[in-house]
Design a protein around this motif. Structure first.
Motif, PDB file in Angstrom:
ATOM      1  N   ALA A  89       0.827  -1.201   0.000  1.00 27.98           N
ATOM      2  CA  ALA A  89       0.000   0.000   0.000  1.00 27.98           C
ATOM      3  C   ALA A  89       0.864   1.256   0.000  1.00 27.98           C
ATOM      4  CB  ALA A  89      -0.925  -0.004   1.217  1.00 27.98           C
ATOM      5  N   ASN A  90       0.521   2.203  -0.887  1.00 27.04           N
ATOM      6  CA  ASN A  90       1.221   3.481  -1.001  1.00 27.04           C
ATOM      7  C   ASN A  90       2.676   3.346  -1.443  1.00 27.04           C
ATOM      8  OD1 ASN A  90      -1.057   5.034  -0.171  1.00 27.04           O
ATOM      9  ND2 ASN A  90      -0.592   4.521   1.962  1.00 27.04           N
ATOM     10  N   THR A 126      -3.243  10.401 -12.427  1.00 27.30           N
ATOM     11  CA  THR A 126      -2.423   9.890 -11.334  1.00 27.30           C
ATOM     12  C   THR A 126      -3.313   9.208 -10.302  1.00 27.30           C
ATOM     13  OG1 THR A 126      -2.603  11.995 -10.169  1.00 27.30           O
ATOM     14  CG2 THR A 126      -0.725  11.727 -11.659  1.00 27.30           C
ATOM     15  N   ASP A 127      -2.679   8.592  -9.306  1.00 29.11           N
ATOM     16  CA  ASP A 127      -3.463   7.913  -8.270  1.00 29.11           C
ATOM     17  C   ASP A 127      -4.303   8.898  -7.468  1.00 29.11           C
ATOM     18  OD1 ASP A 127      -0.995   8.911  -7.331  1.00 29.11           O
ATOM     19  OD2 ASP A 127      -1.065   7.641  -5.555  1.00 29.11           O
ATOM     20  N   ALA A 168     -12.191  15.151  -7.576  1.00 32.04           N
ATOM     21  CA  ALA A 168     -11.145  14.422  -6.859  1.00 32.04           C
ATOM     22  C   ALA A 168     -10.578  15.256  -5.721  1.00 32.04           C
ATOM     23  CB  ALA A 168     -10.034  14.013  -7.828  1.00 32.04           C
ATOM     24  N   ALA A 169     -10.370  16.554  -5.970  1.00 30.87           N
ATOM     25  CA  ALA A 169      -9.848  17.435  -4.914  1.00 30.87           C
ATOM     26  C   ALA A 169     -10.850  17.569  -3.771  1.00 30.87           C
ATOM     27  CB  ALA A 169      -9.527  18.801  -5.507  1.00 30.87           C
ATOM     28  N   LEU A 184      -5.167  12.782   0.233  1.00 28.97           N
ATOM     29  CA  LEU A 184      -4.496  13.972  -0.266  1.00 28.97           C
ATOM     30  C   LEU A 184      -3.281  13.550  -1.080  1.00 28.97           C
ATOM     31  CD1 LEU A 184      -4.683  16.376   2.803  1.00 28.97           C
ATOM     32  CD2 LEU A 184      -5.784  16.692   0.587  1.00 28.97           C
ATOM     33  N   ASP A 185      -3.260  13.943  -2.324  1.00 27.80           N
ATOM     34  CA  ASP A 185      -2.188  13.528  -3.213  1.00 27.80           C
ATOM     35  C   ASP A 185      -2.198  14.427  -4.440  1.00 27.80           C
ATOM     36  OD1 ASP A 185      -0.117  12.094  -4.308  1.00 27.80           O
ATOM     37  OD2 ASP A 185      -1.082  10.145  -4.078  1.00 27.80           O
TER      38      ASP A 185
END
Length: 212
Positions: A89-90, A126-127, A168-169, A184-185
């Motif tokens: 994960a991550n 992106t993810d 998404a945000a 958050l990414d």
């Protein structure tokens, strides 16, 4: 002298990734990244993926009514959805300047080709996009975009990309008390919609399509 390659020459996306890897090593740059490469030739798109960026290919299709005189509806059929590649994960698979060779790419990447037709929608991101918006919601937003365009409303692919980014945000910043919370990414979206055929460029954008 560099010669123009045939417009139908088979793309070599792993070769493009290798050229980029070698260029980074030659310039002594440091870092690592996931990869998502794509190239359109005529009506066929080739896609190379390594890591947790993603891409969806959607196709509008008509759903006939069950009874005579009923209303024909439209749906978005999923043609393709990439799968994330993770160590855990991550921690996605990546290509790093510290790798001794290109084997981290060549042993794990996905390489697929899709035959497209007019109206197909490609959504890459992106993810930060796909971890915060589920596939069903993305399909729903893409369908709403398609229906507005079909009805004659002004609705560009840029507008759909903006809708996806903002959604998404919004989810990424959702507090835990309203559900599992977002992630958050970094959020990036590249969106394309297949239109009528246009003349093929005599030279490819990717260097592997040009003979030395």
């Amino acid at each position: 002298m560099r010669q123009r390659a045939s417009a139908m020459q088979r793309p070599d996306l792993p070769g493009v990734a290798l050229e980029a890897f070698q260029a980074v090593r030659e310039k002594s740059l440091e870092g690592s990244c996931t990869l998502l490469l794509g190239q359109l030739q005529q009506d066929v798109v080739s896609l190379l993926n390594l890591g947790d960026c993603g891409i969806m290919a959607l196709r509008p299709c008509s759903i006939l009514p069950r009874f005579h005189g009923g209303t024909v509806t439209t749906s978005m059929r999923l043609l393709y959805r990439s799968s994330p590649m993770l160590h855990r994960a991550n921690m996605p698979l990546q290509l790093s300047s510290q790798d001794p060779d290109i084997s981290s790419l060549t042993e794990h990447f996905d390489l697929v080709t899709l035959k497209l037709r007019r109206g197909d929608v490609l959504i890459a991101g992106t993810d930060g996009l796909f971890d915060n918006i589920g596939d069903l919601e993305i399909k729903s937003l893409a369908l709403a975009h398609h229906e507005r365009r079909t009805a004659g409303g002004v609705n560009s692919t840029q507008e759909l990309a903006t809708v996806l980014l903002e959604r998404a945000a919004e989810v990424a910043r959702a507090p835990m008390e309203f559900g599992p919370g977002g992630k958050l990414d970094d959020i990036a979206v590249v969106l394309a919609e297949v239109q009528d055929a246009s003349p093929v460029s005599p030279a490819g954008l990717l260097s592997n399509l040009v003979d030395a």
